[in-house]
Design an enzyme around this catalytic site. Structure first.
Site, PDB file in Angstrom:
ATOM      1  N   GLY A   9       0.705  -1.629   0.145  1.00 15.45           N
ATOM      2  CA  GLY A   9       0.020   0.400  -0.263  1.00 15.45           C
ATOM      3  C   GLY A   9       0.741   1.201   0.125  1.00 15.45           C
ATOM      4  N   GLY A  12      -0.059   4.508  -1.505  1.00 17.29           N
ATOM      5  CA  GLY A  12      -1.328   5.741  -0.364  1.00 17.29           C
ATOM      6  C   GLY A  12      -0.854   6.807   0.039  1.00 17.29           C
ATOM      7  CD  GLN A  13      -3.595  10.544   3.669  1.00 18.71           C
ATOM      8  OE1 GLN A  13      -4.187  10.540   4.814  1.00 18.71           O
ATOM      9  NE2 GLN A  13      -3.806  12.390   4.559  1.00 18.71           N
ATOM     10  CG  ASP A  35      -1.110   0.491  -3.864  1.00 18.81           C
ATOM     11  OD1 ASP A  35      -1.828  -0.083  -3.830  1.00 18.81           O
ATOM     12  OD2 ASP A  35      -0.274   2.047  -3.368  1.00 18.81           O
ATOM     13  CB  ILE A  36      -3.475  -2.911  -5.856  1.00 21.53           C
ATOM     14  CG1 ILE A  36      -4.045  -4.286  -6.310  1.00 21.53           C
ATOM     15  CG2 ILE A  36      -4.477  -2.147  -5.796  1.00 21.53           C
ATOM     16  CD1 ILE A  36      -5.483  -5.313  -5.853  1.00 21.53           C
ATOM     17  CE1 TYR A 143      -9.695   1.760   8.778  1.00 21.44           C
ATOM     18  CE2 TYR A 143     -10.038   3.630   9.788  1.00 21.44           C
ATOM     19  CZ  TYR A 143      -9.460   3.265   8.606  1.00 21.44           C
ATOM     20  OH  TYR A 143      -8.187   3.505   9.429  1.00 21.44           O
ATOM     21  CE  LYS A 147      -7.020  -0.160   9.609  1.00 17.11           C
ATOM     22  NZ  LYS A 147      -5.957  -0.441   9.726  1.00 17.11           N
TER      23      LYS A 147
HETATM   24  C1  AKB Z   1     -10.893   7.269   8.280  1.00 16.61           C
HETATM   25  O1  AKB Z   1     -10.741   8.714   8.497  1.00 16.61           O
HETATM   26  O2  AKB Z   1     -11.148   6.518   8.294  1.00 16.61           O
HETATM   27  C2  AKB Z   1      -9.178   7.146   8.830  1.00 16.61           C
HETATM   28  C3  AKB Z   1      -8.932   6.986  10.123  1.00 16.61           C
HETATM   29  C4  AKB Z   1      -9.239   7.588  11.092  1.00 16.61           C
HETATM   30  O3  AKB Z   1      -9.062   6.216  10.463  1.00 16.61           O
HETATM   31  N1  AKB Z   1      -8.677   8.207   8.935  1.00 16.61           N
END
Ligand code: AKB
Length: 313
Positions: A9, A12-13, A35-36, A143, A147
């Site tokens: 990755g 990315g940012q 990266d992909i 997300y 995590k």
């Molecule tokens: C998001 O906004 O999804 C990310 C994070 C806080 O992990 N920047």
């Protein structure tokens, strides 16, 4: 000291700036970016690059063997806002990429892993101010669930198999070199671009939404520094709270206004408001400060200055 490093990755940012920082530190040839899809010339031309899908174990293993990789930084992930739209794809990418690197380390094919967690591991029932390292979590986003699960797996692989995995919970990250993609904190980058382009910005979060944030230079320093820390000092193998500043959209607007007098902010909250409302406003990162000497350098004023002066050029 040199070592061979693979970044998954890398375009990315975070990956873009991390790749450049690691190449500057450990030598361009020793840091393999992957990266992909292909990324900027800066990444593609400053050292080795491989097209690599982070969910493909065999493909990663081939690259690891070919370059005799010792450390992997797994930066590929689907962020909070996009993950709400594609829950299964987010789960697949965020979890399988992590299992791939954890299993490579379990098989002793690599020595060390960096994997980023996020403030998204916290949820609406978490204490909002000065959120402790250990507290009620209950994330309410796709997300955040990925995590939090990832954190549990990192700790499990460390305890069961001795895997040297290190992690921090990034707040929203602000940078001028690469745009973020698909996050809830992205407004804090977009606002600077729009301020310089059109002197105004319509924010997708409402006034008063205070979130933990960090300038990218601090995030890169934290990442490299936890990877260099003495393993005996690391008491947390899930993921460390990490903080620098917290602000609202109106606070960042006010700091931009100090330099661009005509700048105006307006608000049009969308589905990302609910995600932001479930996250902490500020973070207690004393474990990072005690265990591996974390200290941030950038506050809002310095961040605004860096963003506006660099984007102007
Ligand atoms: C998001 O906004 O999804 C990310 C994070 C806080 O992990 N920047």
């Amino acid at each position: 000291m040199t070592k061979s490093i693979l970044i998954l990755g890398a375009c990315g940012q975070i990956g873009t700036e991390l790749t450049m920082a690691l190449r500057a530190k450990y030598g361009q040839e020793n840091v393999v970016a992957s990266d992909i899809r292909e990324g900027s010339d800066t990444i593609m031309q400053s050292g080795p690059f491989e097209l690599l899908d982070a969910t493909n174990y065999e493909a990663i293993e081939d690259v690891v063997m070919h370059y005799e990789i010792e450390e992997v930084y797994l930066m590929a992930a689907m962020l909070s806002a996009t993950a709400e739209k594609f829950p299964m794809r987010a789960w697949d990418l965020n979890m399988n990429s992590l299992f791939n690197v954890l299993n490579l380390a379990k098989e002793k094919k690599i020595d060390k892993i960096f994997w980023p967690s996020s403030i998204a591991v916290f949820g609406p029932n978490t204490p909002k101010e000065n959120t402790p390292q250990h507290t009620l979590m209950e994330p309410s986003t796709v997300y955040g669930i990925s995590k939090q699960s990832g954190e549990r797996w990192c700790e499990y692989y460390h305890n069961k198999f001795g895997v040297d995995v290190r992690s921090v919970r990034y707040p929203g990250l602000i940078s001028w070199k690469t745009l973020p993609g698909g996050g809830t904190t992205d407004y804090a980058v977009e606002i600077f671009h729009e301020a310089l382009k059109v002197n105004s910005y319509t924010c997708f979060l409402q006034e008063g939404t205070r979130l933990p944030m960090m300038f990218m230079d601090d995030a890169i320093r934290a990442t490299i520094s936890i990877m260099e820390a003495n393993p005996e000092k690391l008491t947390i193998r899930s993921s460390y709270n990490l903080a620098a500043m917290s602000f609202t959209p109106e606070a960042v607007a006010a700091s931009i206004k100090e330099q661009i007098k005509e700048f105006e902010i307006s608000y049009s909250p969308d589905f990302r408001q609910q995600i932001a409302d479930s996250w902490p406003s500020s973070i207690d990162d004393s474990s990072s400060r005690e265990d591996w000497g974390w200290q941030h350098e950038f506050d809002l004023e310095r961040t605004t200055h860096e963003m506006l002066s660099n984007l102007k050029n």
